[in-house]
Design a protein around this motif. Structure first.
Motif, PDB file in Angstrom:
ATOM      1  N   PRO A  40       7.083 -75.466 -19.207  1.00 40.76           N
ATOM      2  CA  PRO A  40       7.149 -76.252 -20.439  1.00 40.76           C
ATOM      3  C   PRO A  40       7.335 -77.751 -20.196  1.00 40.76           C
ATOM      4  O   PRO A  40       7.331 -78.529 -21.139  1.00 40.76           O
ATOM      5  N   HIS A 166       3.242 -73.218 -25.875  1.00 42.52           N
ATOM      6  CA  HIS A 166       2.477 -74.079 -26.766  1.00 42.52           C
ATOM      7  C   HIS A 166       2.013 -73.279 -27.973  1.00 42.52           C
ATOM      8  O   HIS A 166       1.443 -72.195 -27.848  1.00 42.52           O
ATOM      9  N   GLY A 167       2.299 -73.792 -29.145  1.00 40.66           N
ATOM     10  CA  GLY A 167       1.927 -73.110 -30.370  1.00 40.66           C
ATOM     11  C   GLY A 167       2.960 -72.126 -30.880  1.00 40.66           C
ATOM     12  O   GLY A 167       2.775 -71.540 -31.939  1.00 40.66           O
ATOM     13  N   GLY A 225       9.102 -75.340 -32.983  1.00 33.52           N
ATOM     14  CA  GLY A 225       7.724 -75.792 -32.928  1.00 33.52           C
ATOM     15  C   GLY A 225       7.488 -77.077 -33.683  1.00 33.52           C
ATOM     16  O   GLY A 225       8.153 -77.365 -34.680  1.00 33.52           O
ATOM     17  N   ASP A 228       1.920 -80.396 -33.560  1.00 35.44           N
ATOM     18  CA  ASP A 228       0.863 -80.462 -32.561  1.00 35.44           C
ATOM     19  C   ASP A 228       0.919 -79.300 -31.573  1.00 35.44           C
ATOM     20  O   ASP A 228       0.167 -79.260 -30.602  1.00 35.44           O
ATOM     21  N   GLY A 229       1.844 -78.349 -31.809  1.00 37.06           N
ATOM     22  CA  GLY A 229       1.956 -77.200 -30.933  1.00 37.06           C
ATOM     23  C   GLY A 229       2.972 -77.353 -29.828  1.00 37.06           C
ATOM     24  O   GLY A 229       3.324 -76.371 -29.169  1.00 37.06           O
ATOM     25  N   SER A 230       3.445 -78.591 -29.587  1.00 35.96           N
ATOM     26  CA  SER A 230       4.515 -78.786 -28.612  1.00 35.96           C
ATOM     27  C   SER A 230       5.840 -78.369 -29.248  1.00 35.96           C
ATOM     28  O   SER A 230       5.884 -77.965 -30.409  1.00 35.96           O
ATOM     29  N   GLN A 231       6.932 -78.481 -28.481  1.00 35.75           N
ATOM     30  CA  GLN A 231       8.233 -78.044 -28.986  1.00 35.75           C
ATOM     31  C   GLN A 231       9.310 -79.095 -28.744  1.00 35.75           C
ATOM     32  O   GLN A 231       9.255 -79.858 -27.774  1.00 35.75           O
ATOM     33  N   TYR A 390       5.615 -78.699 -23.524  1.00 36.97           N
ATOM     34  CA  TYR A 390       4.189 -78.370 -23.606  1.00 36.97           C
ATOM     35  C   TYR A 390       3.386 -79.487 -24.255  1.00 36.97           C
ATOM     36  O   TYR A 390       2.355 -79.238 -24.874  1.00 36.97           O
ATOM     37  N   ALA A 393      -0.215 -79.596 -23.056  1.00 30.54           N
ATOM     38  CA  ALA A 393      -1.030 -78.380 -23.162  1.00 30.54           C
ATOM     39  C   ALA A 393      -2.274 -78.633 -24.014  1.00 30.54           C
ATOM     40  O   ALA A 393      -2.308 -79.527 -24.860  1.00 30.54           O
ATOM     41  N   ALA A 395      -4.419 -78.118 -26.966  1.00 25.42           N
ATOM     42  CA  ALA A 395      -4.184 -77.592 -28.314  1.00 25.42           C
ATOM     43  C   ALA A 395      -5.418 -76.926 -28.905  1.00 25.42           C
ATOM     44  O   ALA A 395      -5.337 -76.259 -29.932  1.00 25.42           O
ATOM     45  N   TYR A 400      -0.688 -76.445 -36.206  1.00 22.77           N
ATOM     46  CA  TYR A 400       0.436 -75.520 -36.160  1.00 22.77           C
ATOM     47  C   TYR A 400       1.435 -75.900 -37.248  1.00 22.77           C
ATOM     48  O   TYR A 400       2.028 -76.983 -37.207  1.00 22.77           O
TER      49      TYR A 400
END
Length: 404
Positions: A40, A166-167, A225, A228-231, A390, A393, A395, A400
């Motif tokens: 991550p 991711h996501g 979350g 953009d899907g990152s955390q 992430y 990553a 996307a 999301y």
């Protein structure tokens, strides 16, 4: 970017018992063989604290005064630690990324560690266990402490691709609950302070020096979350102050500190939440501490104790009490501009009782002191990479949107 964090916990129902304390945590049901997530990016979450501590220092023979029982030691009730490190935790087996630990009771008396810290609860991941680890006991006799009517703990550690990825909408990485029932600490008579040494009639001579009502402490770390899907990552601490009675409480001429007109021993009344998203302005900290009240020798008249209160009062001739109700300290709050780090420490109620006796020529001689602390969070921190977990990553053009 807008982040969606988990909803604030408004109530925790806790019953200390010989089995387990029920917790509602969405990540608890994950299978033990859930896959380890992809990298991550480097991130860390740390949190520690305790429900209650007690320290006593009565040194035995007092010059020019006479003999008193020697009692020196310390006690911690509900000591908790939560750690998450994507690089692996120090002092753990390789491949261990999260840890939740609680020592229900630990004590040291006259320099000797007492074997009560066996009442502990701990869980690590990886490997990940499907169910939380629990412990509970009734009527626990603890040297130095006296008696705890009940104490329990529950720990859970997670590390898998259902929470991290991711996501993913995220979830809990570690959670630890510790709850204590009525706690009675050291009788004055055990300290050898009666029988003429103290020149006043004490409100009690055979009851507990300190008595603490039921309370609880909860810590949670996790990730959430982003669009953009990152955390991002967070740590949440909450707890319940129990009433404290000194020298038998105000109804008996001593001191009582607690929440005015409150009989609720379940809903947390102290709260702190840190999060970091990895984006500019994305580091934040919010907290809430209640106003307490103090009664000294009069159960009808209360003095409000707001966070930041620090005063010393004379309870009886030769007996003084310092009360400190700490805010989270400004100097220890760190919120980085780039949103990659949030840290804080502080909070808690501390009471120090000093006892002195008159002596020829020199005036008063300190006989000893006793101190208790309640609901403290010495350190909580969250660190994430720029952009969040992430952030690099692919996307795939997806959007999301996560619901609380």
């Amino acid at each position: 970017m807008t982040s969606v964090r988990p909803g604030r916990r408004t109530a925790v129902t806790a019953v200390a018992c010989g089995a387990a304390t029920a917790l509602a945590v969405g990540a608890f049901g994950l299978p033990a063989n859930a896959a380890e997530p992809e990298d991550p990016g480097d991130f860390k979450i740390t949190a520690d604290g305790y429900y209650g501590t007690a320290r006593f220092d009565f040194g035995g023979d007092v010059p020019l005064v006479g003999e008193a029982a020697e009692l020196q030691g310390d006690l911690t009730i509900g000591d908790i630690e939560n750690e998450v490190d994507s690089a692996g935790l120090e002092d753990q087996a390789e491949g261990t990324y999260s840890r939740s630990f609680g020592s229900l009771v630990s004590a040291n008396l006259l320099g000797v560690d007492l074997p009560v810290d066996l009442y502990a609860v701990e869980q690590v991941a990886l490997p990940e266990e499907e169910e939380a680890d629990t412990y509970g006991v009734h009527e626990l006799e603890v040297p130095l402490a006296g008696e705890l009517s009940a104490i329990s703990g529950e720990a859970k550690a997670n590390w898998n691709d259902e929470v991290l990825g991711h996501g993913s909408e995220g979830g809990v990485l570690t959670e630890l609950y510790s709850g204590a029932g009525q706690v009675d600490l050291v009788d004055f008579e055990e300290l050898g302070l009666v029988g003429g040494l103290v020149p006043v009639d004490l409100p009690i001579t055979d009851g507990p020096l300190f008595s603490i009502g039921a309370g609880q402490l909860l810590q949670e770390t996790g990730v959430f979350g982003k669009e953009d899907g990152s955390q991002g990552a967070y740590v949440e601490v909450s707890g319940r102050f129990g009433d404290v009675n000194l020298l038998g409480g105000a109804a008996n001429g001593g001191v009582t500190i607690g929440l005015a007109a409150s009989s609720d021993a379940e809903t947390p009344n102290a709260y702190g939440y840190l999060e970091a998203t990895g984006e500019p302005g994305g580091a934040s900290f919010e907290y809430d501490l209640p106003a307490l009240e103090m009664w000294v020798g009069d159960e009808e008249t209360g003095i409000e104790i707001e966070p930041g209160f620090d005063e010393t009062v004379e309870v009886l001739p030769g007996v003084s009490l310092n009360v400190n109700f700490a805010e989270y300290r400004d100097d220890d709050i760190e919120l980085s501009e780039d949103g990659t780090r949030a840290a804080a420490s502080g909070g808690g109620l501390s009471l120090r009782l000093d006892v002195a006796v008159p002596a020829p020529v020199v005036g008063e001689v300190e006989l000893g002191s006793a101190e208790v602390g309640l609901l403290s969070f010495p350190e909580v921190s969250v660190e994430v990479p720029q952009g969040g977990l992430y952030a690099n990553a692919d996307a795939d053009g997806e959007d999301y949107i996560f619901e609380n």
